[in-house]
Design a protein around this motif. Structure first.
Motif, PDB file in Angstrom:
ATOM      1  N   ASP A  36       5.353  -0.784  -9.857  1.00 36.71           N
ATOM      2  CA  ASP A  36       5.363  -1.790  -8.790  1.00 36.71           C
ATOM      3  C   ASP A  36       4.657  -1.213  -7.557  1.00 36.71           C
ATOM      4  O   ASP A  36       5.096  -0.196  -6.999  1.00 36.71           O
ATOM      5  CB  ASP A  36       6.810  -2.156  -8.452  1.00 36.71           C
ATOM      6  CG  ASP A  36       6.894  -3.351  -7.512  1.00 36.71           C
ATOM      7  OD1 ASP A  36       5.836  -3.728  -6.939  1.00 36.71           O
ATOM      8  OD2 ASP A  36       7.994  -3.896  -7.351  1.00 36.71           O
ATOM      9  N   ILE A  37       3.588  -1.860  -7.121  1.00 33.38           N
ATOM     10  CA  ILE A  37       2.823  -1.363  -5.977  1.00 33.38           C
ATOM     11  C   ILE A  37       3.713  -1.296  -4.729  1.00 33.38           C
ATOM     12  O   ILE A  37       3.477  -0.489  -3.826  1.00 33.38           O
ATOM     13  CB  ILE A  37       1.570  -2.245  -5.734  1.00 33.38           C
ATOM     14  CG1 ILE A  37       0.539  -1.518  -4.851  1.00 33.38           C
ATOM     15  CG2 ILE A  37       1.931  -3.578  -5.086  1.00 33.38           C
ATOM     16  CD1 ILE A  37      -0.323  -0.532  -5.555  1.00 33.38           C
ATOM     17  N   ALA A  38       4.757  -2.140  -4.706  1.00 36.22           N
ATOM     18  CA  ALA A  38       5.657  -2.192  -3.552  1.00 36.22           C
ATOM     19  C   ALA A  38       6.584  -0.982  -3.484  1.00 36.22           C
ATOM     20  O   ALA A  38       7.320  -0.814  -2.517  1.00 36.22           O
ATOM     21  CB  ALA A  38       6.471  -3.486  -3.585  1.00 36.22           C
ATOM     22  N   ASP A  39       6.545  -0.119  -4.509  1.00 32.42           N
ATOM     23  CA  ASP A  39       7.299   1.142  -4.403  1.00 32.42           C
ATOM     24  C   ASP A  39       6.752   2.013  -3.285  1.00 32.42           C
ATOM     25  O   ASP A  39       7.393   2.983  -2.877  1.00 32.42           O
ATOM     26  CB  ASP A  39       7.249   1.919  -5.732  1.00 32.42           C
ATOM     27  CG  ASP A  39       8.051   1.246  -6.839  1.00 32.42           C
ATOM     28  OD1 ASP A  39       8.901   0.386  -6.509  1.00 32.42           O
ATOM     29  OD2 ASP A  39       7.821   1.551  -8.025  1.00 32.42           O
ATOM     30  N   GLY A  40       5.561   1.676  -2.825  1.00 32.26           N
ATOM     31  CA  GLY A  40       4.986   2.423  -1.697  1.00 32.26           C
ATOM     32  C   GLY A  40       4.061   3.541  -2.139  1.00 32.26           C
ATOM     33  O   GLY A  40       4.093   3.985  -3.291  1.00 32.26           O
ATOM     34  N   PRO A  41       3.213   4.013  -1.224  1.00 29.89           N
ATOM     35  CA  PRO A  41       2.132   4.919  -1.606  1.00 29.89           C
ATOM     36  C   PRO A  41       2.589   6.264  -2.166  1.00 29.89           C
ATOM     37  O   PRO A  41       2.033   6.711  -3.172  1.00 29.89           O
ATOM     38  CB  PRO A  41       1.344   5.105  -0.303  1.00 29.89           C
ATOM     39  CG  PRO A  41       2.226   4.611   0.789  1.00 29.89           C
ATOM     40  CD  PRO A  41       3.147   3.614   0.188  1.00 29.89           C
ATOM     41  N   SER A  42       3.593   6.882  -1.562  1.00 26.70           N
ATOM     42  CA  SER A  42       3.974   8.226  -2.042  1.00 26.70           C
ATOM     43  C   SER A  42       4.479   8.159  -3.471  1.00 26.70           C
ATOM     44  O   SER A  42       4.059   8.922  -4.340  1.00 26.70           O
ATOM     45  CB  SER A  42       5.046   8.830  -1.135  1.00 26.70           C
ATOM     46  OG  SER A  42       4.535   9.037   0.150  1.00 26.70           O
ATOM     47  N   VAL A  43       5.398   7.214  -3.711  1.00 25.95           N
ATOM     48  CA  VAL A  43       5.976   7.090  -5.055  1.00 25.95           C
ATOM     49  C   VAL A  43       4.904   6.751  -6.072  1.00 25.95           C
ATOM     50  O   VAL A  43       4.776   7.383  -7.129  1.00 25.95           O
ATOM     51  CB  VAL A  43       7.083   6.000  -5.061  1.00 25.95           C
ATOM     52  CG1 VAL A  43       7.538   5.714  -6.483  1.00 25.95           C
ATOM     53  CG2 VAL A  43       8.241   6.425  -4.174  1.00 25.95           C
ATOM     54  N   VAL A  44       4.078   5.758  -5.757  1.00 20.02           N
ATOM     55  CA  VAL A  44       3.086   5.299  -6.734  1.00 20.02           C
ATOM     56  C   VAL A  44       2.037   6.376  -6.990  1.00 20.02           C
ATOM     57  O   VAL A  44       1.659   6.640  -8.137  1.00 20.02           O
ATOM     58  CB  VAL A  44       2.409   3.993  -6.254  1.00 20.02           C
ATOM     59  CG1 VAL A  44       1.223   3.640  -7.131  1.00 20.02           C
ATOM     60  CG2 VAL A  44       3.428   2.852  -6.229  1.00 20.02           C
ATOM     61  N   LEU A  45       1.562   7.039  -5.917  1.00 18.16           N
ATOM     62  CA  LEU A  45       0.515   8.043  -6.112  1.00 18.16           C
ATOM     63  C   LEU A  45       1.044   9.288  -6.826  1.00 18.16           C
ATOM     64  O   LEU A  45       0.327   9.905  -7.622  1.00 18.16           O
ATOM     65  CB  LEU A  45      -0.135   8.407  -4.769  1.00 18.16           C
ATOM     66  CG  LEU A  45      -0.928   7.253  -4.121  1.00 18.16           C
ATOM     67  CD1 LEU A  45      -1.445   7.664  -2.741  1.00 18.16           C
ATOM     68  CD2 LEU A  45      -2.090   6.802  -5.010  1.00 18.16           C
ATOM     69  N   ASP A  46       2.314   9.634  -6.589  1.00 19.96           N
ATOM     70  CA  ASP A  46       2.886  10.766  -7.328  1.00 19.96           C
ATOM     71  C   ASP A  46       3.052  10.403  -8.806  1.00 19.96           C
ATOM     72  O   ASP A  46       2.838  11.236  -9.692  1.00 19.96           O
ATOM     73  CB  ASP A  46       4.229  11.184  -6.718  1.00 19.96           C
ATOM     74  CG  ASP A  46       4.038  11.899  -5.377  1.00 19.96           C
ATOM     75  OD1 ASP A  46       2.886  12.296  -5.081  1.00 19.96           O
ATOM     76  OD2 ASP A  46       5.023  12.037  -4.628  1.00 19.96           O
ATOM     77  N   ARG A  47       3.415   9.155  -9.063  1.00 23.80           N
ATOM     78  CA  ARG A  47       3.514   8.664 -10.446  1.00 23.80           C
ATOM     79  C   ARG A  47       2.150   8.807 -11.128  1.00 23.80           C
ATOM     80  O   ARG A  47       2.030   9.267 -12.267  1.00 23.80           O
ATOM     81  CB  ARG A  47       3.954   7.198 -10.400  1.00 23.80           C
ATOM     82  CG  ARG A  47       4.328   6.591 -11.709  1.00 23.80           C
ATOM     83  CD  ARG A  47       4.801   5.146 -11.485  1.00 23.80           C
ATOM     84  NE  ARG A  47       6.105   5.048 -10.857  1.00 23.80           N
ATOM     85  CZ  ARG A  47       6.470   4.068 -10.016  1.00 23.80           C
ATOM     86  NH1 ARG A  47       5.606   3.097  -9.705  1.00 23.80           N
ATOM     87  NH2 ARG A  47       7.678   4.065  -9.493  1.00 23.80           N
ATOM     88  N   VAL A  48       1.114   8.433 -10.399  1.00 30.85           N
ATOM     89  CA  VAL A  48      -0.245   8.496 -10.951  1.00 30.85           C
ATOM     90  C   VAL A  48      -0.654   9.949 -11.199  1.00 30.85           C
ATOM     91  O   VAL A  48      -1.274  10.271 -12.214  1.00 30.85           O
ATOM     92  CB  VAL A  48      -1.228   7.810  -9.965  1.00 30.85           C
ATOM     93  CG1 VAL A  48      -2.649   8.238 -10.248  1.00 30.85           C
ATOM     94  CG2 VAL A  48      -1.082   6.299 -10.055  1.00 30.85           C
ATOM     95  N   THR A  49      -0.276  10.819 -10.283  1.00 34.82           N
ATOM     96  CA  THR A  49      -0.596  12.239 -10.450  1.00 34.82           C
ATOM     97  C   THR A  49       0.089  12.799 -11.702  1.00 34.82           C
ATOM     98  O   THR A  49      -0.515  13.551 -12.471  1.00 34.82           O
ATOM     99  CB  THR A  49      -0.142  13.027  -9.204  1.00 34.82           C
ATOM    100  OG1 THR A  49      -0.727  12.414  -8.057  1.00 34.82           O
ATOM    101  CG2 THR A  49      -0.592  14.466  -9.272  1.00 34.82           C
ATOM    102  N   ASP A  50       1.348  12.394 -11.913  1.00 35.77           N
ATOM    103  CA  ASP A  50       2.046  12.827 -13.128  1.00 35.77           C
ATOM    104  C   ASP A  50       1.335  12.329 -14.380  1.00 35.77           C
ATOM    105  O   ASP A  50       1.154  13.059 -15.351  1.00 35.77           O
ATOM    106  CB  ASP A  50       3.492  12.309 -13.120  1.00 35.77           C
ATOM    107  CG  ASP A  50       4.351  13.020 -12.067  1.00 35.77           C
ATOM    108  OD1 ASP A  50       3.911  14.077 -11.574  1.00 35.77           O
ATOM    109  OD2 ASP A  50       5.435  12.504 -11.746  1.00 35.77           O
TER     110      ASP A  50
END
Lengths: 410, 410
Positions: B118-132
């Motif tokens: 969910d993009i609404a999780d916010g940038p830190s959460v989403v970008l860390d998810r992507v990094t993982d």
């Protein structure tokens, strides 16, 4: 990704001056600069700058220029584009005029002239007339034919830009597929670039008044309506060269009883071009023969004429609103004969564009009148060919030729 | 004219391999070529080619590749882009998904993955998810973090491309002005380029299916309607990055009773985007909740749904007709979730575009469905950053770094 072929030295070792053309781009504005300033601008090593400047000096494109202020010791030498000695010709052909200018490499007009000339006289007659005008000009400023390094030319009809041949131009009888570059090259054996008048005028406005702007739309409102599009600082011609052909776009809420000469209804040209406005005023009983009469009536303050021109501006604005959403330009320049009617046309354009666009797209948009008037054509034609003959590739090739004076053509 | 700064060698003598980046452009497609073929393509001297190839081999970007057929004697060596060893990450963030791909330097997807996010999780959460996700991918194909040389990322909202920060994105709470490149660079210290999803999808379609085409318009029809514009082979973003924002263009002959969420009437989005079509069918008594239900109904052959989608296509076509006159593209690609309804949407688009355009502008125009589907995002994101990290300037800089291994940073 378009791989960019470039002419290279075949002297056996890579040219130390290869890249001179790229350095030259920093000097194209004509401003003098020191080696230190060029090193700062280009991030190149001083030794590289020195080699490239030597090559450019030898080519005659660059010359030493006075001395810069210094904090002590020997003042540093400055270098500038060598405007003298080379010119390009900017040629503007209209339905009933021909204008020629001799322009130096920094884009400064040295001399210009304009004569009445009917485009329907056909290509040989008109182009020979232009050649005679060019000779006169060059004589006046004391230059020889071989000091002309390029020719740019705008014509009042569609052109296949890659070959320089008009393509079914409606008001240019005898010009279809005529090889304009070949004809002019018989007198001036230099690069000849041809484009339609609207693209050329867009370039002329861009280099003259808006050189810092990346995205500009130039709209010519005259017998027809067309646009020249600059995106990412480059003219956009489209797949078949018809980009900007707005005359037959359907206008929102148009009166469907007006049939356009293209056979469709509601076309912008049938509502807002000079002849359409003239016809509407004539139907209302005014003594109007031509678009020029419309302009005269507006300048006299005739209310019916003011209203008609403003309404034409609204129709143009409704089409430009879509263009603004699509291209997000920072400047729209309105030119062409009907724009001489002053602020009324532009007021109509602004009214609808600002009403019909999202706030962000228009937050910094300026909608302005053309400033170059009937000089946009020669200025743009010169700019067209300057971009070609002063490109990094062309300058590298020139530098290479100078370095191999003993070589025959090859 | 934008002078192009380039990083240069500061080793005191001009680099013989300067220009290697330009030669490299001929090899970016991954096809192996001999020195003779490269000399033919580039017009460069053989000795220059040899120097530049040596520099590219030393940089690891190029590798020898088998042997070419020869007419006798020692067969000539061929060289090709060295795909192995370096990858870029292509990241596609949607409202409710995140996809990551590892892509080699020739643009080939080596591995990809997609998760609900969910993009609404916010940038830190989403970008860390992507990094993982990226780490997982790299592990699967046996690559280390430092083999990633660039990251491209598409997000579902407006972005200031030059800084990589979203600008007031309506469906991305918490992302306004967030520095996406800085966050990702903490894990991968490489160039990170960010753009909106429509631009990225346009690039993805262009590199995948239309790489020979100079002028292409990609139109996404989903919750909103927007276009990605490629002119002269380059993405056109406009002055403030809003180019292609077609959702609020007024449709000719639109029903003025439909008020758009922007406050205007007659907007394209209010007539033809997924939610608008769904609402119209719901009002007609159909059991439709979402745009996906519209697609399902069309695929089931529901006549009301077919008609509604075709009518949406006509509205889109009436706006695209103006875009065709303005930009003269050779291809319009229709993508986005509503395009999954098959040919009905495109049939409506074609109907109006061909009716409302001059014959020349559409004589070779193709209007087609997107072919990359939900992979357009990762493919385009990878293409975005490949164009950056494999540009002539970037390759020259890399080559220069390899030639000066003893130098510290500076």
């Amino acid at each position: 990704m378009a791989a960019r072929p470039r002419p290279g030295s075949d002297a056996g070792i890579p040219s130390a001056a290869s890249g001179a053309g790229e350095l030259f781009q920093y000097l194209r504005d004509g401003k003098p600069r020191t080696k230190a300033e060029l090193a700062e601008l280009s991030s190149l090593a001083r030794s590289t700058i020195t080699l490239r400047i030597d090559a450019l000096l030898a080519s005659g494109l660059l010359a030493p220029y006075g001395e810069a202020a210094s904090t002590g010791g020997r003042p540093p030498q400055r270098f500038a584009l060598n405007g003298a000695g080379h010119v390009v010709l900017g040629i503007d052909l209209g339905a009933s005029h021909a204008a020629v200018a001799a322009v130096d490499l920094a884009g400064k007009v040295l001399e210009e002239t304009s004569v009445a000339s009917d485009i329907a006289d056909g290509p040989s007659v008109v182009l020979d007339r232009v050649t005679d005008l060019a000779h006169e000009l060059l004589q006046r400023i004391g230059l020889a034919d071989d000091q002309v390094v390029g020719i740019g030319i705008g014509v009042p009809g569609p052109v296949e830009h890659s070959t320089g041949r008009p393509a079914n131009p409606p008001i240019m009888p005898g010009w279809h597929e005529f090889d304009i570059p070949a004809h002019l090259s018989r007198t001036f054996p230099v690069p000849v670039l041809v484009d339609n008048d609207v693209n050329v005028m867009a370039l002329g406005e861009h280099v003259t008044s808006w050189s810092g702007v990346d995205h500009l739309l130039y709209v010519k409102v005259a017998t027809g309506i067309g646009a020249g599009i600059i995106t990412n600082r480059r003219l956009t011609r489209g797949a078949l060269g018809t980009a900007g052909d707005l005359g037959h776009v359907r206008v929102v809420d148009a009166d469907d009883s007006v049939v356009c000469r293209c056979g469709n209804v509601g076309c912008l040209e049938a509502l807002a071009a000079g002849p359409a406005v003239a016809a509407r005023l004539r139907a209302a009983g005014l003594d109007i023969d031509s678009p020029q009469d419309v302009v005269d009536s507006v300048l006299r303050g005739d209310v019916a004429a003011l209203q008609a021109v403003r309404e034409a501006g609204r129709s143009i604005g409704s089409v430009l609103a879509t263009c603004v959403s699509l291209l997000n330009p920072s400047v729209i320049v309105i030119g062409g004969s009907l724009s001489l009617a002053g602020e009324y046309l532009i007021a109509g354009v602004r009214e609808v564009v600002y009403q019909r666009s999202l706030p962000l797209a228009t937050s910094r948009l300026r909608i302005v009148a053309a400033t170059t008037g009937d000089r946009a054509g020669i200025l743009g034609a010169a700019a067209l060919v300057l971009d070609e003959v002063l490109s990094p590739e062309a300058v590298d090739a020139l530098v290479d030729r100078q370095r191999q004076p003993a070589r025959a053509s090859g």
